[in-house]
Write an enzyme that holds these catalytic residues in place. Structure first.
Site, PDB file in Angstrom:
ATOM      1  N   ARG A 162      -9.120   0.719   1.225  1.00  0.00           N
ATOM      2  CA  ARG A 162      -8.982   0.795  -0.224  1.00  0.00           C
ATOM      3  C   ARG A 162     -10.377   1.051  -0.788  1.00  0.00           C
ATOM      4  NH1 ARG A 162      -5.921  -3.767   1.396  1.00  0.00           N
ATOM      5  NH2 ARG A 162      -3.685  -3.578   0.933  1.00  0.00           N
ATOM      6  N   LYS A 185      -6.469  -7.492   0.304  1.00  0.00           N
ATOM      7  CA  LYS A 185      -5.750  -8.172  -0.776  1.00  0.00           C
ATOM      8  C   LYS A 185      -5.267  -9.539  -0.324  1.00  0.00           C
ATOM      9  CE  LYS A 185      -3.925  -4.338  -3.543  1.00  0.00           C
ATOM     10  NZ  LYS A 185      -2.675  -3.693  -4.018  1.00  0.00           N
ATOM     11  N   HIS A 253      -7.354   6.967  -3.753  1.00  0.00           N
ATOM     12  CA  HIS A 253      -6.323   6.209  -3.055  1.00  0.00           C
ATOM     13  C   HIS A 253      -5.419   7.125  -2.240  1.00  0.00           C
ATOM     14  CE1 HIS A 253      -4.437   2.383  -2.300  1.00  0.00           C
ATOM     15  NE2 HIS A 253      -3.242   2.883  -2.571  1.00  0.00           N
ATOM     16  N   ARG A 256      -6.301   7.249   1.384  1.00  0.00           N
ATOM     17  CA  ARG A 256      -5.738   6.158   2.195  1.00  0.00           C
ATOM     18  C   ARG A 256      -4.295   6.483   2.580  1.00  0.00           C
ATOM     19  NH1 ARG A 256      -5.438   0.337   3.115  1.00  0.00           N
ATOM     20  NH2 ARG A 256      -3.560  -0.548   2.177  1.00  0.00           N
ATOM     21  N   HIS A 279      -1.127  -4.177   5.205  1.00  0.00           N
ATOM     22  CA  HIS A 279       0.090  -4.457   4.437  1.00  0.00           C
ATOM     23  C   HIS A 279       0.689  -5.784   4.892  1.00  0.00           C
ATOM     24  CE1 HIS A 279       0.877   0.072   3.456  1.00  0.00           C
ATOM     25  NE2 HIS A 279       0.024  -0.488   2.618  1.00  0.00           N
ATOM     26  N   TYR A 288       5.893   5.407   4.250  1.00  0.00           N
ATOM     27  CA  TYR A 288       5.299   6.603   4.849  1.00  0.00           C
ATOM     28  C   TYR A 288       6.291   7.348   5.743  1.00  0.00           C
ATOM     29  CZ  TYR A 288       1.010   4.756   2.977  1.00  0.00           C
ATOM     30  OH  TYR A 288       0.061   4.285   2.107  1.00  0.00           O
TER      31      TYR A 288
END
Length: 307
Positions: A162, A185, A253, A256, A279, A288
């Site tokens: 990120r 995150k 982004h 990524r 994730h 994806y």
């Protein structure tokens, strides 16, 4: 808005947030969002009832109250995703408060979040991603800034970072090792392999950078020596996509997204890609696969002799 809360409700909210921070490790940004969402809900109840929501009122919230609140939020323009997040925070607070006070917040917990239409990631084609990496610094005002921008976008595409993770690197991370320990995150930590191209791009930037690299200082510097602002990376991408004729979705982004999509297209394992991206849920990474399938169908429809 907090004036609409009773002292008891305000104290309960404060206690819940403290527990989320201490026991569940919620990040400060998450704590602030939780606090704002629950405060807004309690303020709505106060306005709805004409009196601050105290403990007795919290124990008697009904389904019609929840429907009225959600209609109010949508009426003031809150999107489905934001409303779902706010509802999740409200449920978390009531679940905790109900256990503490001995009531069952059935109406709150059974409220259904609005359906969210998941947007598919918009990756760049492989040749477009390479073109961005090769030309992002073409119009920089100094060679070291050109090298810096190239190093940042190479990390985004080559390592799937990120923008906040790339710009969060410090001087102690250089020279880049074979793998980086990234704190993502929610404080989730992951190990990310570093490609030789990324190591070389960062090394080239550091050779030209006019500012001293200190262990605790930012790796990527702005023109005056401070930490690089992500807006400057976005601006460099805007200029680059305009020169290359790429769509507006070609953002930092998107690099990524491109990292993940191109890995998957090359036969990458979905679980491994989930780990590389950091994730929390595999369902996020599975988006994806939809991108890959959509692209496959485009190729099929354009190339099949009976199409």
């Amino acid at each position: 808005m907090s004036l609409a809360l009773s002292p008891a409700a305000r104290a309960a909210l404060s206690d819940w947030l403290a527990e989320e921070r201490a026991l569940n490790g919620a990040a400060e940004n998450t704590i602030r969002a939780y606090g704002a969402d629950v405060t807004a809900f309690l303020a709505f109840l106060a306005e709805y009832d004409g009196a601050p929501a105290g403990p007795a009122r919290l124990a008697t919230v009904e389904s019609r109250d929840m429907r009225a609140w959600m209609a109010h939020e949508r009426g003031r323009g809150l999107g489905a995703r934001s409303l779902a997040r706010a509802l999740s925070a409200v449920k978390g607070f009531f679940r905790w408060h109900g256990r503490r006070e001995g009531f069952e917040p059935t109406a709150v917990l059974s409220a259904r979040a609005p359906k969210i239409r998941r947007k598919l990631p918009r990756p760049l084609a492989e040749d477009a991603a390479r073109a961005v990496l090769e030309s992002v610094g073409d119009h920089a005002r100094a060679p070291w800034i050109a090298a810096r921008d190239a190093a940042v976008v190479t990390l985004l595409y080559g390592c799937g970072l990120r923008i906040s993770e790339a710009l969060g690197l410090c001087g102690r991370d250089a020279p880049l090792p074979d793998s980086l320990r990234i704190l993502g995150k929610g404080g989730k930590e992951r190990i990310v392999p570093v490609l030789p191209a990324a190591r070389e791009a960062v090394a080239a930037y550091l050779r030209l950078c006019p500012f001293e690299t200190t262990p605790e200082g930012p790796l990527f510097r702005g023109a005056r020596g401070g930490a690089l602002n992500p807006r400057l990376v976005a601006r460099a991408m805007e200029q680059t996509r305009a020169r290359l004729g790429l769509p507006a979705t070609a953002t930092p982004h998107a690099l990524r997204h491109s990292f993940a999509t191109h890995l998957l297209a090359a036969g990458g394992d979905l679980r491994a890609i989930q780990e590389l991206l950091g994730h929390a849920s595999l369902s996020t990474t599975q988006a994806y696969t939809a991108v890959d399938t959509a692209r496959l169908m485009e190729v099929y429809e354009s190339a099949h002799p009976r199409a």
